[in-house]
Write an enzyme that holds these catalytic residues in place. Structure first.
Site, short mmCIF file in Angstrom:
data_model
loop_
_atom_site.label_atom_id
_atom_site.label_comp_id
_atom_site.label_asym_id
_atom_site.label_seq_id
_atom_site.Cartn_x
_atom_site.Cartn_y
_atom_site.Cartn_z
N HIS A 1 34.57 44.68 45.35
CA HIS A 1 34.66 44.02 46.65
C HIS A 1 34.03 44.91 47.71
O HIS A 1 34.39 46.08 47.84
CB HIS A 1 36.13 43.75 46.99
N GLU B 1 45.03 37.19 36.70
CA GLU B 1 45.50 38.49 37.18
C GLU B 1 46.97 38.30 37.52
O GLU B 1 47.85 38.58 36.71
CB GLU B 1 44.68 38.96 38.38
N HIS C 1 38.30 34.77 40.50
CA HIS C 1 39.47 35.54 40.09
C HIS C 1 40.48 34.61 39.44
O HIS C 1 40.83 33.56 39.99
CB HIS C 1 40.13 36.20 41.29
N ASP D 1 37.05 47.18 41.09
CA ASP D 1 37.70 46.23 41.99
C ASP D 1 37.62 46.71 43.45
O ASP D 1 36.69 46.35 44.16
CB ASP D 1 39.15 46.03 41.55
N ASP D 2 38.58 47.48 43.90
CA ASP D 2 38.62 48.06 45.25
C ASP D 2 38.94 49.55 45.10
O ASP D 2 40.08 49.97 45.33
CB ASP D 2 39.71 47.37 46.10
#
Length: 328
Positions: free
Chosen positions: A14, A195, A192, A273-274
């Site tokens: 991201h 998750e 997404h 991801d982040d």
């Protein structure tokens, strides 16, 4: 050479979520904005759970208010990724944070991001492609505006369309119009699922959005029929083990299902991801996976090839990246 030193392909990053805390602190200082509540005592991002993480994320992005800031952000992200051996990355970029969904403003942001990405490629040998991303908890109408921005700028740099955000809000099918619009513009699709949503969210993504990749997807293992469907459709999972551990899906890397998914024939890849939010890097992901499952250079070469095959870029770009992966 250790596995951490290998060249890497990353598919799930991201853009705003990759902003180093020091970078956001500096921007906040320049703009005289008090963001002290989003940092912990060690200077990292502070959050309690997934929903609070989303809030912290959006607070951090509040100081990213123009194309120039996004150019600086892109430079910071790609410098950090290159330090970790990444030679190709795709990042999720949302027009909601880049001009508020206005196509004209979005083009200005995108031009700034591309200019910074071109400079980083020349300097560090890392290629960036953009996956325009709808924010799920912003709702269906916003996703249509996002898809319009994506369709208007589809091309060599904007190559995909996806969706992130709170999986607890709405259904995948709520956003089918936006995904159809993006597909018609020639963009490849991901979303997404699997998750915090269970296997049913992955089923919905496949059936309602017809995606080629799934962001996360790790809870697919709970449904053997779904695992078989992923294999049959050759759908690639963008797996982010470190993120899953920090957010509490699994207690540690050794408990993560990536090995079992891989053993079942599911196409899996590795991403961060982040990364600053989850205290990880691509080097750390490789080290932890090697420690947990005994993966060696050949395992990671296979994962990188899977990622490159699934990448949302053209054949010439893939050939260029393939040569970088061979430089071991």
């Amino acid at each position: 050479m250790s596995v951490a030193d290998l060249p890497k392909v990353e598919l799930h990053l991201h853009h705003e979520g990759a902003a180093p805390p020091a970078f956001i602190k500096q921007l906040a200082h320049e703009k005289n904005v008090d963001l002290s509540k989003i940092f912990d005592a060690n200077g990292g991002y502070a959050f309690r759970d997934f929903v609070h993480f989303l809030s912290t994320y959006e607070d951090a992005t509040s100081v990213l208010t123009g194309p120039e800031e996004f150019a600086r952000l892109t430079t910071a992200i790609l410098e950090e990724s290159a330090k970790n051996g990444v030679v190709y990355t795709e990042s999720f970029i949302s027009p909601d944070f880049c001009g508020g969904g206005d196509v004209g403003a979005w083009r200005e942001y995108l031009a700034a991001i591309q200019e910074a990405a071109n400079a980083a490629e020349a300097k560090h040998g890392i290629t960036l492609r953009g996956v325009v991303t709808a924010v799920r908890h912003f709702g269906a109408d916003k996703s249509k505006t996002t898809a319009h921005c994506a369709a208007e700028t589809a091309g060599d740099f904007v190559t995909g369309f996806g969706m992130g955000g709170d999986e607890g809000q709405f259904t995948q099918g709520t956003f089918s119009y936006a995904f159809d619009q993006a597909k018609e513009a020639g963009l490849q699709l991901t979303t997404h699922a699997g998750e915090f949503g269970g296997p049913e969210s992955v089923w919905d993504a496949i059936k309602d959005l017809n995606v080629e990749r799934i962001g996360h997807g790790v809870r697919s293992l709970e449904d053997p029929a779904l695992v078989k469907e992923l294999v049959a459709r050759q759908i690639t999972l963008e797996v982010c083990p470190g993120s899953n551990v920090v957010l509490g899906l699994f207690p540690d890397f050794a408990s993560h299902p990536i090995q079992k998914l891989r053993d079942a024939g599911v196409k899996v890849t590795v991403s961060t991801d982040d990364p600053p939010f989850f205290h990880t890097t691509m080097r750390r992901e490789y080290e932890e996976l090697s420690r947990a499952f005994g993966w060696d250079a050949s395992d990671f070469a296979e994962l990188n090839q899977t990622a490159l095959d699934a990448a949302f870029c053209d054949a010439d770009t893939k050939a260029k990246v393939a040569k970088r992966l061979e430089q071991v």
